[in-house]
Scaffold this motif. Structure first.
Motif, PDB file in Angstrom:
ATOM      1  N   ALA A 207       0.812  -1.207   0.000  1.00 21.17           N
ATOM      2  CA  ALA A 207       0.000   0.000   0.000  1.00 21.17           C
ATOM      3  C   ALA A 207       0.854   1.269   0.000  1.00 21.17           C
ATOM      4  O   ALA A 207       0.357   2.342  -0.236  1.00 21.17           O
ATOM      5  N   ILE A 208       2.163   1.135   0.253  1.00 23.55           N
ATOM      6  CA  ILE A 208       3.048   2.294   0.285  1.00 23.55           C
ATOM      7  C   ILE A 208       3.544   2.567  -1.125  1.00 23.55           C
ATOM      8  O   ILE A 208       4.109   1.700  -1.776  1.00 23.55           O
ATOM      9  N   GLU A 209       3.329   3.759  -1.599  1.00 27.46           N
ATOM     10  CA  GLU A 209       3.740   4.156  -2.927  1.00 27.46           C
ATOM     11  C   GLU A 209       5.258   4.339  -2.970  1.00 27.46           C
ATOM     12  O   GLU A 209       5.854   4.957  -2.086  1.00 27.46           O
ATOM     13  N   VAL A 210       5.891   3.806  -3.986  1.00 32.19           N
ATOM     14  CA  VAL A 210       7.338   3.949  -4.149  1.00 32.19           C
ATOM     15  C   VAL A 210       7.668   5.421  -4.358  1.00 32.19           C
ATOM     16  O   VAL A 210       6.956   6.141  -5.049  1.00 32.19           O
ATOM     17  N   GLY A 211       8.741   5.880  -3.710  1.00 34.20           N
ATOM     18  CA  GLY A 211       9.161   7.271  -3.851  1.00 34.20           C
ATOM     19  C   GLY A 211       8.635   8.189  -2.769  1.00 34.20           C
ATOM     20  O   GLY A 211       8.929   9.376  -2.775  1.00 34.20           O
ATOM     21  N   VAL A 212       7.867   7.650  -1.831  1.00 31.25           N
ATOM     22  CA  VAL A 212       7.376   8.457  -0.718  1.00 31.25           C
ATOM     23  C   VAL A 212       8.578   8.841   0.145  1.00 31.25           C
ATOM     24  O   VAL A 212       9.428   8.021   0.453  1.00 31.25           O
ATOM     25  N   ARG A 213       8.650  10.115   0.502  1.00 35.24           N
ATOM     26  CA  ARG A 213       9.776  10.627   1.283  1.00 35.24           C
ATOM     27  C   ARG A 213       9.443  10.608   2.772  1.00 35.24           C
ATOM     28  O   ARG A 213       8.441  11.170   3.183  1.00 35.24           O
ATOM     29  N   ALA A 214      10.315   9.959   3.549  1.00 36.23           N
ATOM     30  CA  ALA A 214      10.086   9.819   4.979  1.00 36.23           C
ATOM     31  C   ALA A 214      11.253  10.392   5.766  1.00 36.23           C
ATOM     32  O   ALA A 214      12.414  10.169   5.422  1.00 36.23           O
TER      33      ALA A 214
ATOM     34  N   LEU B 289      16.052   0.583   7.625  1.00 38.77           N
ATOM     35  CA  LEU B 289      16.056  -0.667   6.867  1.00 38.77           C
ATOM     36  C   LEU B 289      14.641  -1.071   6.445  1.00 38.77           C
ATOM     37  O   LEU B 289      14.412  -1.461   5.295  1.00 38.77           O
ATOM     38  N   VAL B 290      13.699  -0.970   7.374  1.00 37.71           N
ATOM     39  CA  VAL B 290      12.312  -1.322   7.058  1.00 37.71           C
ATOM     40  C   VAL B 290      11.734  -0.349   6.023  1.00 37.71           C
ATOM     41  O   VAL B 290      11.092  -0.758   5.051  1.00 37.71           O
ATOM     42  N   ALA B 291      11.990   0.944   6.216  1.00 37.21           N
ATOM     43  CA  ALA B 291      11.472   1.955   5.286  1.00 37.21           C
ATOM     44  C   ALA B 291      12.083   1.790   3.900  1.00 37.21           C
ATOM     45  O   ALA B 291      11.380   1.870   2.886  1.00 37.21           O
TER      46      ALA B 291
ATOM     47  N   LEU C  90      10.590   3.439   0.525  1.00 37.52           N
ATOM     48  CA  LEU C  90      10.583   4.841   0.936  1.00 37.52           C
ATOM     49  C   LEU C  90      11.957   5.468   0.719  1.00 37.52           C
ATOM     50  O   LEU C  90      12.980   4.794   0.833  1.00 37.52           O
ATOM     51  N   GLU C  91      11.971   6.743   0.402  1.00 39.44           N
ATOM     52  CA  GLU C  91      13.205   7.514   0.364  1.00 39.44           C
ATOM     53  C   GLU C  91      13.376   8.110   1.761  1.00 39.44           C
ATOM     54  O   GLU C  91      12.495   8.832   2.229  1.00 39.44           O
TER      55      GLU C  91
ATOM     56  N   GLY D 275       6.715  20.619   1.692  1.00 41.37           N
ATOM     57  CA  GLY D 275       6.680  19.467   0.798  1.00 41.37           C
ATOM     58  C   GLY D 275       7.927  18.604   0.829  1.00 41.37           C
ATOM     59  O   GLY D 275       8.102  17.734  -0.022  1.00 41.37           O
ATOM     60  N   ALA D 276       8.811  18.834   1.801  1.00 40.79           N
ATOM     61  CA  ALA D 276      10.060  18.062   1.843  1.00 40.79           C
ATOM     62  C   ALA D 276       9.823  16.583   2.145  1.00 40.79           C
ATOM     63  O   ALA D 276      10.553  15.729   1.659  1.00 40.79           O
ATOM     64  N   PHE D 277       8.798  16.282   2.965  1.00 43.80           N
ATOM     65  CA  PHE D 277       8.545  14.891   3.361  1.00 43.80           C
ATOM     66  C   PHE D 277       7.068  14.586   3.291  1.00 43.80           C
ATOM     67  O   PHE D 277       6.229  15.425   3.562  1.00 43.80           O
ATOM     68  N   ASP D 278       6.782  13.343   2.949  1.00 41.26           N
ATOM     69  CA  ASP D 278       5.409  12.860   2.912  1.00 41.26           C
ATOM     70  C   ASP D 278       4.987  12.284   4.260  1.00 41.26           C
ATOM     71  O   ASP D 278       3.801  12.225   4.564  1.00 41.26           O
ATOM     72  N   MET D 279       5.983  11.838   5.053  1.00 42.37           N
ATOM     73  CA  MET D 279       5.674  11.297   6.373  1.00 42.37           C
ATOM     74  C   MET D 279       6.873  11.480   7.297  1.00 42.37           C
ATOM     75  O   MET D 279       8.001  11.628   6.825  1.00 42.37           O
ATOM     76  N   VAL D 280       6.582  11.501   8.586  1.00 39.02           N
ATOM     77  CA  VAL D 280       7.606  11.561   9.617  1.00 39.02           C
ATOM     78  C   VAL D 280       7.403  10.357  10.527  1.00 39.02           C
ATOM     79  O   VAL D 280       6.286  10.089  10.975  1.00 39.02           O
ATOM     80  N   ILE D 281       8.494   9.635  10.796  1.00 37.03           N
ATOM     81  CA  ILE D 281       8.455   8.483  11.689  1.00 37.03           C
ATOM     82  C   ILE D 281       9.228   8.861  12.930  1.00 37.03           C
ATOM     83  O   ILE D 281      10.424   9.149  12.855  1.00 37.03           O
ATOM     84  N   LEU D 282       8.528   8.900  14.068  1.00 35.32           N
ATOM     85  CA  LEU D 282       9.160   9.301  15.339  1.00 35.32           C
ATOM     86  C   LEU D 282       9.321   8.096  16.231  1.00 35.32           C
ATOM     87  O   LEU D 282       8.513   7.237  16.289  1.00 35.32           O
TER      88      LEU D 282
END
Length: 69
Positions: A14-21, A36-38, A43-44, A62-69
């Motif tokens: 479901a994760i689109e290739v090229g999504v910036r995290a 590693l998982v991302a 994910l980029e 627009g620098a990132f599509d998601m943030v993982i904390l």
């Protein structure tokens, strides 16, 4: 358990290739595990070890599509 892919991999489609995290964690081992998982999910990734370092990156619209904390 059978020889197939791990269960969590099934949902990664479901994760689109090229999504910036942006990955933010003060624990270097956790940051690397998340990267590693991302990366495996397509994910980029960019990594920071603190919110203080992440804030300037987040100020770029627009620098990132998601943030993982």
């Amino acid at each position: 358990m059978g020889g197939g892919s791990p269960r969590w991999r099934r949902d990664l489609g479901a994760i689109e290739v090229g999504v910036r995290a942006l990955i933010v964690d003060d624990d270097v081992e956790m940051r690397e595990l998340l990267r590693l998982v991302a990366d495996d999910a397509g994910l980029e990734t960019t990594m920071c070890d603190s919110a203080e370092d992440a804030l300037p990156l987040l100020e770029t619209a627009g620098a990132f599509d998601m943030v993982i904390l």
